[in-house]
Enzyme design. Sequence first.
Site, PDB file in Angstrom:
ATOM      1  N   CYS A  25       0.867  -1.187   0.000  1.00 19.58           N
ATOM      2  CA  CYS A  25       0.000   0.000   0.000  1.00 19.58           C
ATOM      3  C   CYS A  25       0.894   1.224   0.000  1.00 19.58           C
ATOM      4  O   CYS A  25       1.630   1.465   0.966  1.00 19.58           O
ATOM      5  CB  CYS A  25      -0.922  -0.005   1.210  1.00 19.58           C
ATOM      6  SG  CYS A  25      -2.018   1.444   1.293  1.00 19.58           S
ATOM      7  N   HIS A  81      -8.167  -4.271  -7.862  1.00 21.65           N
ATOM      8  CA  HIS A  81      -8.218  -2.809  -7.884  1.00 21.65           C
ATOM      9  C   HIS A  81      -8.465  -2.327  -9.315  1.00 21.65           C
ATOM     10  O   HIS A  81      -8.016  -2.950 -10.280  1.00 21.65           O
ATOM     11  CB  HIS A  81      -6.897  -2.202  -7.400  1.00 21.65           C
ATOM     12  CG  HIS A  81      -6.578  -2.473  -5.968  1.00 21.65           C
ATOM     13  ND1 HIS A  81      -6.418  -3.741  -5.463  1.00 21.65           N
ATOM     14  CD2 HIS A  81      -6.352  -1.626  -4.925  1.00 21.65           C
ATOM     15  CE1 HIS A  81      -6.119  -3.671  -4.172  1.00 21.65           C
ATOM     16  NE2 HIS A  81      -6.082  -2.411  -3.826  1.00 21.65           N
ATOM     17  N   ASP A 137     -10.328   5.409  -3.192  1.00 18.90           N
ATOM     18  CA  ASP A 137      -9.172   5.978  -2.506  1.00 18.90           C
ATOM     19  C   ASP A 137      -9.275   7.497  -2.501  1.00 18.90           C
ATOM     20  O   ASP A 137      -9.557   8.115  -3.529  1.00 18.90           O
ATOM     21  CB  ASP A 137      -7.891   5.541  -3.215  1.00 18.90           C
ATOM     22  CG  ASP A 137      -6.661   5.626  -2.325  1.00 18.90           C
ATOM     23  OD1 ASP A 137      -6.659   6.461  -1.400  1.00 18.90           O
ATOM     24  OD2 ASP A 137      -5.714   4.868  -2.557  1.00 18.90           O
ATOM     25  N   GLY A 159      -0.896   5.157  -4.159  1.00 17.90           N
ATOM     26  CA  GLY A 159       0.533   4.926  -4.321  1.00 17.90           C
ATOM     27  C   GLY A 159       0.828   3.768  -5.254  1.00 17.90           C
ATOM     28  O   GLY A 159       1.560   3.914  -6.244  1.00 17.90           O
TER      29      GLY A 159
END
Length: 314
Positions: free
Chosen positions: A71, A204, A230, A235
């Site tokens: 993450c 994702h 998000d 990132g």
Amino acid sequence: MVAGGGPLLPSVSMAERREIFVREHDWVRTALMFEPRGHDIMSGVIVYPPSRDDCDFAALFIEVSGCLPMCGAGTLGLATVVIEEGLVTPREPGKLAIETPAGRVDVDYTMNGEYVDSIRLYNVASYLHCADLEVDVPGMGTFIVDIAYGGNFYAVVEPQESWAGLKGMTTADIVSLSQKLRSALAGICDPVHPENSRISGVHHIIWCDDEHGSAADGRSAVFYGDKAIDRSPGGTGTSARMAQLYGKGRLKLGDTFRNESLIGTIFEGKVEFAINVGSFDGIRPSIGGWAQITGHNTIFVDDRDPLRHGFQLA
């Protein structure tokens, strides 16, 4: 960020610890990430001693959808906390080496007095896994997507005939479309990392659009979990986006890519150098950003509580 109280795990690699945690201690994740202590977009990280001699500490990333290999935004926050709170003494001031389930990541940080002012994360090797994949989404038409890896696998979507872009879309619109696209992808695409078979599957989606303002090169919305968007530019998402652009010849070595989130915050990405990921041509991306501590909390999980391990609304 869990600074104490996490379950004890054996001294094996973080990839193995991740599997042990999921198998034996997942109630810790649900208790922290789900209601009543968390919410539908909650993310977290638990700090551990490293198993590698070349790392300062290790990190296990948890969120509503599971236990992630990596993450990026979480690492920016993690680095800020461990330095400002004095939880880790780096071997070299201004630098951290962190063991994650996806591999070693490195962090450079600058201080402003007692506070961390800025951070640059040197992420794991990232690459374009496959390009121009056609996906039929019921009721929405055919989508053309790229699959890229930046610590997690992403379906990378750019404006096209079936999708005009982020302008005018609500977060509810993005969530609904993401759920449909991910379900459609599950039947035709199941990527496996060529060097780590523990990392697989597209969980994702990053919806990419032109810049919203002159300060950025692009704008994106990252979907994860069951209904999460998000708040940061992402990132690992920005890393996957740069790997996709590099793989398609639209970014070169040394190029920067400033990625804007839905709330206007920006990560400054950079293609640091080329690297092979199995048989794929990849990059080592870096992400520049910042984080701030917003509070301290002591969390209780009471065995008398029938909802002690958390709950979610369908």
